[in-house]
Design a protein around this motif. Structure first.
Motif, mmCIF file in Angstrom:
data_model
loop_
_atom_site.group_PDB
_atom_site.id
_atom_site.type_symbol
_atom_site.label_atom_id
_atom_site.label_comp_id
_atom_site.label_asym_id
_atom_site.label_seq_id
_atom_site.Cartn_x
_atom_site.Cartn_y
_atom_site.Cartn_z
ATOM 1 N N ASP A 1 0.798 -1.169 0.171
ATOM 2 C CA ASP A 1 0.107 -0.078 0.099
ATOM 3 C C ASP A 1 0.793 1.299 -0.269
ATOM 4 N N ALA A 2 1.866 1.221 0.889
ATOM 5 C CA ALA A 2 2.727 2.541 0.734
ATOM 6 C C ALA A 2 3.550 2.889 -0.269
ATOM 7 N N HIS A 3 3.625 1.819 -1.249
ATOM 8 C CA HIS A 3 4.385 2.162 -2.579
ATOM 9 C C HIS A 3 3.529 1.805 -3.760
ATOM 10 N N GLY A 4 2.236 2.161 -3.354
ATOM 11 C CA GLY A 4 1.433 2.169 -4.521
ATOM 12 C C GLY A 4 0.730 0.798 -5.335
ATOM 13 N N LEU A 5 1.065 -0.345 -4.523
ATOM 14 C CA LEU A 5 0.442 -1.643 -5.065
ATOM 15 C C LEU A 5 -0.683 -2.077 -4.465
ATOM 16 N N ASP A 6 -1.438 -2.702 -5.086
ATOM 17 C CA ASP A 6 -2.869 -2.983 -4.516
ATOM 18 C C ASP A 6 -2.558 -4.394 -3.729
ATOM 19 N N PRO A 7 -2.769 -4.228 -2.270
ATOM 20 C CA PRO A 7 -2.620 -5.506 -1.809
ATOM 21 C C PRO A 7 -3.572 -6.533 -1.711
ATOM 22 N N ASP A 8 -4.890 -6.309 -2.507
ATOM 23 C CA ASP A 8 -5.937 -7.238 -2.842
ATOM 24 C C ASP A 8 -5.800 -7.717 -4.035
ATOM 25 N N ASP A 9 -4.858 -7.266 -4.934
ATOM 26 C CA ASP A 9 -4.636 -7.536 -6.273
ATOM 27 C C ASP A 9 -3.241 -7.590 -6.699
ATOM 28 N N PRO A 10 -2.408 -8.062 -6.035
ATOM 29 C CA PRO A 10 -0.989 -7.717 -6.294
ATOM 30 C C PRO A 10 -0.633 -8.471 -7.655
ATOM 31 N N MET A 11 0.143 -7.697 -8.527
ATOM 32 C CA MET A 11 0.743 -8.484 -9.677
ATOM 33 C C MET A 11 2.207 -8.395 -9.625
ATOM 34 N N SER A 12 2.639 -8.118 -8.528
ATOM 35 C CA SER A 12 4.177 -7.724 -8.623
ATOM 36 C C SER A 12 4.677 -8.084 -7.274
#
Length: 141
Positions: free
Chosen positions: A56-67
């Motif tokens: 979350d802090a780095h702009g990635l969706d914790p519920d749909d992580p693709m990386s």
């Protein structure tokens, strides 16, 4: 680490946030545990509290992580940049991976994202996150 602040890498170290239920991703962590003789990497699963906060802090969706996410003193990296940086940090023959930076990032990331989208179908998914052994536990957040 406070409940609202994500963890930070140790001086000279790095944090790898990975998909703990993905068979391929857990295998990647196992590879790193075997080859990280300098013990520079710490790990946290995306499904855990620390992993979710870091994503979350780095702009990635914790519920749909693709990386997966790599954090070190130079900042945050994702996708092919993260893979290359992790391998280069291992040293030795693994530094050869840095040559992959010569490929256009768009091409590298497209290949990475295809793998990420299909990781469960191609490699499988576990019911629960990777649980470290007693010897590995200190390396996990």
């Amino acid at each position: 680490m406070s409940p609202s602040n994500p963890p930070e890498p140790d001086a000279g170290g790095a944090i790898v946030v990975f998909d703990g239920v993905c068979v391929l991703c857990s295998g990647w962590v196992g590879f790193l545990l075997r080859h990280d003789h300098a013990r520079q990497f710490r790990f946290t699963a995306m499904q855990g509290e620390a992993g979710r906060r870091l994503l979350d802090a780095h702009g990635l969706d914790p519920d749909d992580p693709m990386s997966f996410l790599l954090l070190d003193a130079t900042g945050a990296r994702t996708d092919s940049d993260a893979i290359i940086a992790v391998l280069a940090r291992l040293g030795g023959v693994w530094r050869i991976a840095a040559a992959l930076r010569a490929l256009p990032r768009g091409l590298r990331d497209a290949a990475y994202r295809r793998l990420a989208r299909n990781r469960y179908r191609w490699f499988g998914k576990r019911e629960a996150c990777h649980f470290p052994s007693a010897a590995e536990r200190e390396r996990f957040l």
